[in-house]
Design an enzyme around this catalytic site. Structure first.
Site, PDB file in Angstrom:
ATOM      1  N   LYS A 122      -0.472  13.618   1.615  1.00  0.00           N
ATOM      2  CA  LYS A 122      -0.362  12.290   2.215  1.00  0.00           C
ATOM      3  C   LYS A 122      -0.172  12.459   3.711  1.00  0.00           C
ATOM      4  O   LYS A 122       0.367  13.484   4.174  1.00  0.00           O
ATOM      5  CB  LYS A 122       0.848  11.560   1.636  1.00  0.00           C
ATOM      6  CG  LYS A 122       0.822  10.065   1.800  1.00  0.00           C
ATOM      7  CD  LYS A 122       0.235   9.367   0.589  1.00  0.00           C
ATOM      8  CE  LYS A 122       0.372   7.874   0.682  1.00  0.00           C
ATOM      9  NZ  LYS A 122       0.032   7.203  -0.573  1.00  0.00           N
ATOM     10  N   ASN A 131      -2.165  -6.407   0.137  1.00  0.00           N
ATOM     11  CA  ASN A 131      -3.523  -6.176  -0.366  1.00  0.00           C
ATOM     12  C   ASN A 131      -3.582  -5.999  -1.872  1.00  0.00           C
ATOM     13  O   ASN A 131      -4.420  -6.585  -2.541  1.00  0.00           O
ATOM     14  CB  ASN A 131      -4.099  -4.921   0.303  1.00  0.00           C
ATOM     15  CG  ASN A 131      -4.400  -5.177   1.761  1.00  0.00           C
ATOM     16  OD1 ASN A 131      -4.927  -6.225   2.111  1.00  0.00           O
ATOM     17  ND2 ASN A 131      -4.033  -4.233   2.618  1.00  0.00           N
ATOM     18  N   VAL A 132      -2.698  -5.189  -2.429  1.00  0.00           N
ATOM     19  CA  VAL A 132      -2.739  -4.947  -3.874  1.00  0.00           C
ATOM     20  C   VAL A 132      -2.228  -6.185  -4.618  1.00  0.00           C
ATOM     21  O   VAL A 132      -2.864  -6.681  -5.560  1.00  0.00           O
ATOM     22  CB  VAL A 132      -1.872  -3.721  -4.267  1.00  0.00           C
ATOM     23  CG1 VAL A 132      -1.844  -3.544  -5.778  1.00  0.00           C
ATOM     24  CG2 VAL A 132      -2.388  -2.455  -3.594  1.00  0.00           C
ATOM     25  N   ALA A 133      -1.092  -6.697  -4.180  1.00  0.00           N
ATOM     26  CA  ALA A 133      -0.450  -7.778  -4.930  1.00  0.00           C
ATOM     27  C   ALA A 133      -1.303  -9.040  -4.963  1.00  0.00           C
ATOM     28  O   ALA A 133      -1.278  -9.772  -5.958  1.00  0.00           O
ATOM     29  CB  ALA A 133       0.920  -8.078  -4.334  1.00  0.00           C
ATOM     30  N   TYR A 134      -2.062  -9.294  -3.917  1.00  0.00           N
ATOM     31  CA  TYR A 134      -2.855 -10.522  -3.902  1.00  0.00           C
ATOM     32  C   TYR A 134      -3.845 -10.526  -5.086  1.00  0.00           C
ATOM     33  O   TYR A 134      -3.955 -11.509  -5.816  1.00  0.00           O
ATOM     34  CB  TYR A 134      -3.588 -10.675  -2.568  1.00  0.00           C
ATOM     35  CG  TYR A 134      -4.309 -12.003  -2.501  1.00  0.00           C
ATOM     36  CD1 TYR A 134      -3.617 -13.168  -2.193  1.00  0.00           C
ATOM     37  CD2 TYR A 134      -5.665 -12.094  -2.801  1.00  0.00           C
ATOM     38  CE1 TYR A 134      -4.262 -14.400  -2.187  1.00  0.00           C
ATOM     39  CE2 TYR A 134      -6.320 -13.313  -2.796  1.00  0.00           C
ATOM     40  CZ  TYR A 134      -5.617 -14.462  -2.485  1.00  0.00           C
ATOM     41  OH  TYR A 134      -6.260 -15.676  -2.489  1.00  0.00           O
ATOM     42  N   GLY A 176       6.392  -8.642  -2.436  1.00  0.00           N
ATOM     43  CA  GLY A 176       5.331  -8.226  -1.512  1.00  0.00           C
ATOM     44  C   GLY A 176       4.021  -8.835  -1.963  1.00  0.00           C
ATOM     45  O   GLY A 176       3.652  -8.718  -3.135  1.00  0.00           O
TER      46      GLY A 176
HETATM   47  N1  LIG Z   1      -3.462  -0.074  -1.447  1.00  0.00           N
HETATM   48  C1  LIG Z   1      -3.575   0.726  -2.486  1.00  0.00           C
HETATM   49  O1  LIG Z   1      -4.669   0.921  -3.048  1.00  0.00           O
HETATM   50  C2  LIG Z   1      -2.349   1.387  -3.032  1.00  0.00           C
HETATM   51  C3  LIG Z   1      -1.093   0.987  -2.657  1.00  0.00           C
HETATM   52  N2  LIG Z   1       0.008   1.561  -3.230  1.00  0.00           N
HETATM   53  C4  LIG Z   1       1.336   1.132  -2.854  1.00  0.00           C
HETATM   54  O2  LIG Z   1       1.499  -0.260  -3.154  1.00  0.00           O
HETATM   55  C5  LIG Z   1       2.336  -0.864  -2.166  1.00  0.00           C
HETATM   56  C6  LIG Z   1       1.597  -2.030  -1.515  1.00  0.00           C
HETATM   57  O3  LIG Z   1       0.409  -1.556  -0.912  1.00  0.00           O
HETATM   58  P1  LIG Z   1      -0.592  -2.531  -0.139  1.00  0.00           P
HETATM   59  O4  LIG Z   1      -0.712  -3.797  -0.871  1.00  0.00           O
HETATM   60  O5  LIG Z   1      -1.786  -1.738   0.161  1.00  0.00           O
HETATM   61  O6  LIG Z   1       0.221  -2.732   1.208  1.00  0.00           O
HETATM   62  P2  LIG Z   1       0.265  -3.991   2.177  1.00  0.00           P
HETATM   63  O7  LIG Z   1       0.829  -3.524   3.448  1.00  0.00           O
HETATM   64  O8  LIG Z   1      -1.035  -4.718   2.174  1.00  0.00           O
HETATM   65  O9  LIG Z   1       1.326  -4.937   1.433  1.00  0.00           O
HETATM   66  C7  LIG Z   1       2.689  -4.771   1.440  1.00  0.00           C
HETATM   67  C8  LIG Z   1       3.323  -6.138   1.570  1.00  0.00           C
HETATM   68  O10 LIG Z   1       4.726  -6.000   1.426  1.00  0.00           O
HETATM   69  C9  LIG Z   1       5.348  -6.825   2.373  1.00  0.00           C
HETATM   70  N3  LIG Z   1       6.720  -6.372   2.603  1.00  0.00           N
HETATM   71  C10 LIG Z   1       7.155  -5.356   3.384  1.00  0.00           C
HETATM   72  N4  LIG Z   1       8.482  -5.263   3.321  1.00  0.00           N
HETATM   73  C11 LIG Z   1       8.900  -6.228   2.466  1.00  0.00           C
HETATM   74  C12 LIG Z   1      10.158  -6.621   1.961  1.00  0.00           C
HETATM   75  N5  LIG Z   1      11.286  -6.024   2.353  1.00  0.00           N
HETATM   76  N6  LIG Z   1      10.215  -7.640   1.077  1.00  0.00           N
HETATM   77  C13 LIG Z   1       9.087  -8.275   0.693  1.00  0.00           C
HETATM   78  N7  LIG Z   1       7.866  -7.954   1.135  1.00  0.00           N
HETATM   79  C14 LIG Z   1       7.771  -6.938   2.001  1.00  0.00           C
HETATM   80  C15 LIG Z   1       4.452  -6.771   3.600  1.00  0.00           C
HETATM   81  O11 LIG Z   1       4.663  -7.862   4.462  1.00  0.00           O
HETATM   82  C16 LIG Z   1       3.075  -6.787   2.940  1.00  0.00           C
HETATM   83  O12 LIG Z   1       2.565  -8.099   2.771  1.00  0.00           O
HETATM   84  C17 LIG Z   1       2.718   0.268  -1.198  1.00  0.00           C
HETATM   85  O13 LIG Z   1       3.931   0.831  -1.608  1.00  0.00           O
HETATM   86  C18 LIG Z   1       1.593   1.259  -1.362  1.00  0.00           C
HETATM   87  O14 LIG Z   1       1.973   2.578  -1.024  1.00  0.00           O
HETATM   88  C19 LIG Z   1      -0.095   2.530  -4.187  1.00  0.00           C
HETATM   89  C20 LIG Z   1      -1.315   2.947  -4.613  1.00  0.00           C
HETATM   90  C21 LIG Z   1      -2.556   2.463  -4.018  1.00  0.00           C
HETATM   91  C1  LIG Z   2      -4.570   4.433  -1.674  1.00  0.00           C
HETATM   92  C2  LIG Z   2      -5.090   5.541  -2.529  1.00  0.00           C
HETATM   93  C3  LIG Z   2      -6.529   5.673  -2.353  1.00  0.00           C
HETATM   94  C4  LIG Z   2      -4.426   6.850  -2.407  1.00  0.00           C
HETATM   95  C5  LIG Z   2      -2.951   6.847  -2.198  1.00  0.00           C
HETATM   96  O1  LIG Z   2      -2.499   7.263  -1.161  1.00  0.00           O
HETATM   97  C6  LIG Z   2      -2.047   6.317  -3.211  1.00  0.00           C
HETATM   98  O2  LIG Z   2      -2.418   6.141  -4.368  1.00  0.00           O
HETATM   99  O3  LIG Z   2      -0.854   6.081  -2.873  1.00  0.00           O
END
Ligand SMILES: NC(=O)C1=CN([C@@H]2O[C@H](COP(=O)(O)OP(=O)(O)OC[C@H]3O[C@@H](n4cnc5c(N)ncnc54)[C@H](O)[C@@H]3O)[C@@H](O)[C@H]2O)C=CC1
Ligand SMILES: CC(C)CC(=O)C(=O)O
Length: 365
Positions: A80, A183-186, A180
């Protein structure tokens, strides 16, 4: 932190500090284990309180990738990167180009992708300098943004965990508290809404919350209220260490299933929620959809094949629950055992990763 003591304790292979004065790049690449193959893991850009916090995050996330990739059945090791900086203010093209050259210097030992704070456009800049990057624009034959696919995997894993807790994998009428709305949660909210779940959300970003209210009829709570809300399922989808001494006593959910990496502050918190009878879908098992998707690029990306594999997160969560019940252990330990056994089997037949043409991303051209 005594770095070498830490690296030795958790058996890390390599830690790299990358600096480029011109662009302001300060990146830390951590490679945990390449027994199964090249280390694949995303690049996170974040404003860390200290350099030590950034190093710790890179190390913890890299180890998580070793386990994630092993448990998902991928022939990939764990690594990472964290870039120190504010993704809203500190990015520039040269920064990602400079970072790309550092990755190229590793000659395939590490392959990157998106994580929190980085985008497909950033990966495209890295790709200007190296082929060892996934999740670049689909125009290059790549898989694009992994987040929606991660969400699909989380949805599958949540259903499998619900089956264990409630006797049915239907989420209709279930109340899911999502922490949160990024991107993922939406996309996860979209699946849940379509199935008829009741949604509670929180985020520090007001616009993100508003989208969830308007599009999915979600109810909003403050960020510190999400742990204690009345719900069936708690889905941590923001950052890590949210299952800890302060939050556990508040949790009313019967299932914890979300996308965030490193959800347990410490392993003992996994023991505690197990004792409370909560079905915990281990973070790195349930959120493997994104990496499964980008890893498919190594074979010449095929969306249908990738989605089929991601659907398998359901079965992997079922398998972890089965091992946990069989051995009388918490699910987080069952997942660790499953991953470690796979790595050990390979370690016995091969040690360090050796580059070969199978690992070069040339087939997508
Ligand atoms: N994007 C992906 O494909 C993957 C993401 N993840 C994990 O999933 C999680 C979310 O990833 P994404 O959606 O990509 O990130 P993102 O940055 O798009 O979303 C994270 C959200 O959490 C919010 N946030 C931050 N601190 C907060 C708090 N204290 N309380 C409430 N909300 C808060 C942010 O404002 C943001 O909207 C991360 O931990 C990431 O490492 C894991 C595997 C793959
Ligand atoms: C976002 C993925 C493609 C890889 C990763 O770093 C993860 O799964 O946390």
């Amino acid at each position: 932190m005594e770095i070498f003591t830490y690296l030795e304790k958790y058996d890390y292979e390599q830690l790299l500090f990358c600096q480029d004065k011109q662009s302001g790049l300060k990146a830390i690449i951590a490679i945990h284990d390449t027994t199964l193959g090249p280390a694949l893991g995303g690049t996170r850009m974040w404003t860390y309180e200290s350099e030590e916090a950034a190093i710790e995050d890179a190390l913890r996330l890299a180890k998580g990738m070793t386990y994630k990739n092993a448990a998902a059945g991928l022939n990939l090791g764990g690594g990472k990167t964290v870039i120190i900086g504010d993704p809203k203010k500190d990015k520039n093209d040269e920064m990602f180009r400079a970072f790309g050259r550092y990755i190229q210097g590793l000659n395939g030992r590490y392959i990157t992708a998106e994580d929190v704070g980085t985008t497909v456009a950033d990966m495209d800049l890295i790709h200007e300098e190296t082929d060892f990057v996934t999740g670049i624009s689909p125009a290059f034959g790549s898989s694009g943004n992994p987040s929606p696919v991660t969400a699909f995997g989380v949805y599958q894993g949540m259903k499998a965990a619900a089956k264990e807790a409630f006797g049915s994998d239907s989420l209709e009428g279930k109340t899911v508290a999502v922490q949160g709305v990024g991107n993922v949660a939406y996309t996860l909210l979209k699946y849940l809404h379509e199935e008829g779940a009741n949604l509670i959300v929180t985020d520090i970003n007001k616009d993100a919350v508003q989208r969830a209210v308007e599009n999915f009829g979600a109810r909003v709570v403050n960020t510190d209220e999400i742990y204690g809300v009345e719900c069936d399922i708690y889905a941590p989808c923001a950052l890590g260490a949210v299952i800890n001494d302060q939050t556990i006593p508040q949790i009313k959910a019967k299932v914890i299933a979300g996308s965030a990496n490193n959800q347990l502050k410490d392993p003992r918190h996994g023991d505690q929620i197990h004792e409370m009878g909560i079905v915990y879908a281990p973070d790195y098992v349930i959120n493997a959809g994104g990496v499964i998707n980008v890893a498919d690029e190594l074979y010449g990306y095929n969306r249908e094949r990738a989605m089929k594999k991601v659907e398998g997160v359901y079965n992997t969560i079922e398998k972890v629950i089965e091992i946990a019940k069989r051995d009388g252990i918490p699910t987080y330990l069952a997942a660790d055992r499953m991953a470690e056994e796979r790595i050990e089997r390979m370690r016995n037949s091969r040690s360090q990763f050796l580059q070969n043409e199978k690992h070069i991303l040339n087939r997508r051209k």
